[in-house]
Scaffold this active site. Structure first.
Site, PDB file in Angstrom:
ATOM      1  CB  SER A 287      37.356  -7.083  86.965  1.00 32.30           C
ATOM      2  OG  SER A 287      38.543  -7.629  86.795  1.00 32.30           O
TER       3      SER A 287
ATOM      4  CE  LYS B  88      40.715  -9.163  89.900  1.00 30.03           C
ATOM      5  NZ  LYS B  88      39.971  -8.970  88.509  1.00 30.03           N
TER       6      LYS B  88
ATOM      7  CB  SER C 251      41.599  -5.039  89.154  1.00 35.25           C
ATOM      8  OG  SER C 251      40.487  -5.912  87.983  1.00 35.25           O
TER       9      SER C 251
END
Length: 509
Positions: A154, A157, A345
């Site tokens: 993640s 991102k 997230s």
């Protein structure tokens, strides 16, 4: 009677404590008597207070060492901790990165390497890629396989957030609209998705990020606009803003079943989570129709008292020709949605935001368009994207390939760019020990409130990338990625957390 100093008299006694009997006293003759006594009293009180001012700090700082010395225990040296290094009890109301002293000393690369290598030595399987840079100059202070490409989890991102912020106006909002069209004796209400996947099923809440646009408010406004003569009302959903497949073939079935992601549509209630009150758990497999159901139920509830019949069920369909807009609701700002995406997230929100950015940049609002937009915008920021490969923009796909150098460079560009549109990215990163996905980490106080970073965790990957102010007041950017893990993900996560804590407490010279 003898005379003493001017204004004093005695009976043959000196002007010290008189031995001439208990009745003998000093006396002042004339009108100055009362003023003189008052002055003496004030002087005495002032003298006592002056001693108190001197003695209290002395007692505080000297008392403990004296006591320890008398007891045989050696005194401990008191260490002055800078205010920005003290563990916070709560998040500051101003999340803006404050200006730092550009003359603050840099960590010595050799000392820094020794400290970081010790923390990043994994006991089990796996490899670590890492980069630490000075945010001001861009000088690399530490690197370890910086160009090794692989899954970023993640932390991807960060790139997605930067691309969305650079493409869309951070102050803009997504609009969800309702349109009415007559079809015989029926009124067709079309709920049209405009990219807001943080809808609420209840009333609009202007102070919220999730649920700022509420479907109940839209339903009430729509019913008021069409009036009592609408006949039977039928609901359909137009989700044609996004194109291509809703579910990526790059996502594992296990991730979909676990609620990590779901088919992506241009409207959804709280990122498609079944339990609207949470940012976790199961997600619905058709968020557009689920939003349509919530809208239809709100219509039925509001229309029952007015004699309006709402047909059962919701269909999917394009906006009819000639339909007129009867209600609209705006989302939270793009900046607020970027921060929400980074904070918790949210994979679904990341994919939706990137599709909207793709549409704004003239590309298809699809998986391919979103990935292409993110790569292009990051490159435009000045990041070396050699070898960058994206199969999605949330970080779930195993085919994603990103280096630690690319993560660290993106963080630095976000921090140092003159483009104010990028500020939501730096402000949206979780704060160690306090917010988002870092709230439950650094619970021992080490680096709490100092490290701001995006987390990333998959079964074989753990990563952390962001920025931190070190003990000397120097702003550092970092990316720490452990890959090829096998049963030791938790231990590797502890290692990258400890490495970030080293940066926070390091003068390293």
């Amino acid at each position: 009677m003898s005379r003493g100093p001017a204004g004093f008299s005695g009976t043959g006694c000196c002007l010290t404590v008189p031995p001439c009997g208990p009745a003998a006293q000093y006396r002042i003759h004339g009108p100055k008597r009362n003023g003189w006594l008052l002055a003496r009293i004030i002087s005495g009180v002032a003298l006592v207070l002056a001693f108190a001012v001197l003695l209290v700090p002395l007692a505080v700082y000297a008392g403990p060492p004296v006591v320890k010395a008398l007891s045989g225990t050696p005194a401990e040296r008191q260490i002055a901790v800078p205010s920005y290094q003290r563990p916070p009890s709560e998040l500051s109301p101003n999340p803006v990165v404050q200006p730092l002293d550009p003359a603050a000393p840099l960590p010595d690369p050799a000392a820094l390497a020794a400290a970081l290598d010790a923390e990043l030595a994994l006991a089990g399987s796996g490899t670590v890629s890492a980069v630490v840079s000075d945010a001001l100059t861009g000088n690399v202070l530490y690197e370890r396989d910086p160009d090794a490409a692989g899954m970023p989890a993640s932390t991807l991102k960060i790139l997605t957030a930067a691309a969305v912020a650079a493409t869309l106006d951070p102050g803009s909002r997504f609009e969800t609209t309702v349109h009415a069209a007559q079809s015989g004796d029926e009124t067709v209400l079309t709920l049209r998705g405009g990219g807001d996947v943080l809808l609420g099923s209840g009333a609009s809440d202007e102070d919220a990020v999730v649920g700022r646009a509420g479907l109940t408010t839209l339903a009430r406004e729509a019913l008021q606009a069409i009036g009592d003569g609408a006949g039977t009302v039928r609901v359909q959903v137009d989700d044609t803003l996004f194109s291509g497949p809703a579910l990526s073939p790059a996502w594992s079935e296990a991730d979909v079943e676990a609620g990590e992601i779901a088919p992506v549509y241009s409207l959804a209630v709280n990122s498609a989570w079944v339990d609207e009150s949470r940012q976790a758990g199961e997600r619905t497999d058709d968020a557009a129709l689920a939003a349509g159901d919530a809208f239809r139920n709100a219509l039925a509830s509001a229309g029952s008292g007015a004699g309006i019949t709402v047909a059962d069920g919701v269909e999917r369909g394009a906006l009819p020709s000639g339909a007129r807009e009867v209600a609209s609701a705006e989302s939270a700002t793009v900046a607020e949605q970027i921060q929400q995406m980074l904070l918790v997230s949210d994979n679904y929100l990341a994919e939706a935001l990137a599709r909207s950015a793709a549409a704004a940049s003239g590309q298809e609002a699809s998986f391919e368009g979103a990935a292409s937009t993110v790569a292009a915008e990051v490159s435009r920021l000045g990041v070396d994207t050699t070898g960058l490969a994206l199969a999605d923009v949330s970080g779930l796909a195993a085919e994603n390939s990103v280096t630690a150098a690319q993560l660290a460079q993106t963080v630095r560009k976000v921090l140092t760019s003159g483009n104010e549109s990028l500020r939501p990215v730096s402000r949206g990163l979780p704060v160690a020990g306090l917010t988002g996905t870092l709230q439950g980490r650094y619970s021992d106080g080490a680096a709490a409130g100092l490290v701001r970073a995006k987390t990333g965790t998959l079964s074989a990957v753990t990563a952390l990338s962001g920025y931190v102010t070190d003990a000397d007041g120097r702003l550092l950017t970092f990316a720490l990625v452990a890959r090829n893990l096998d049963g030791n993900t938790a231990e590797a996560r502890g290692a990258v957390d400890a490495a970030a804590a080293v940066l926070a407490g390091c003068g390293c010279r």
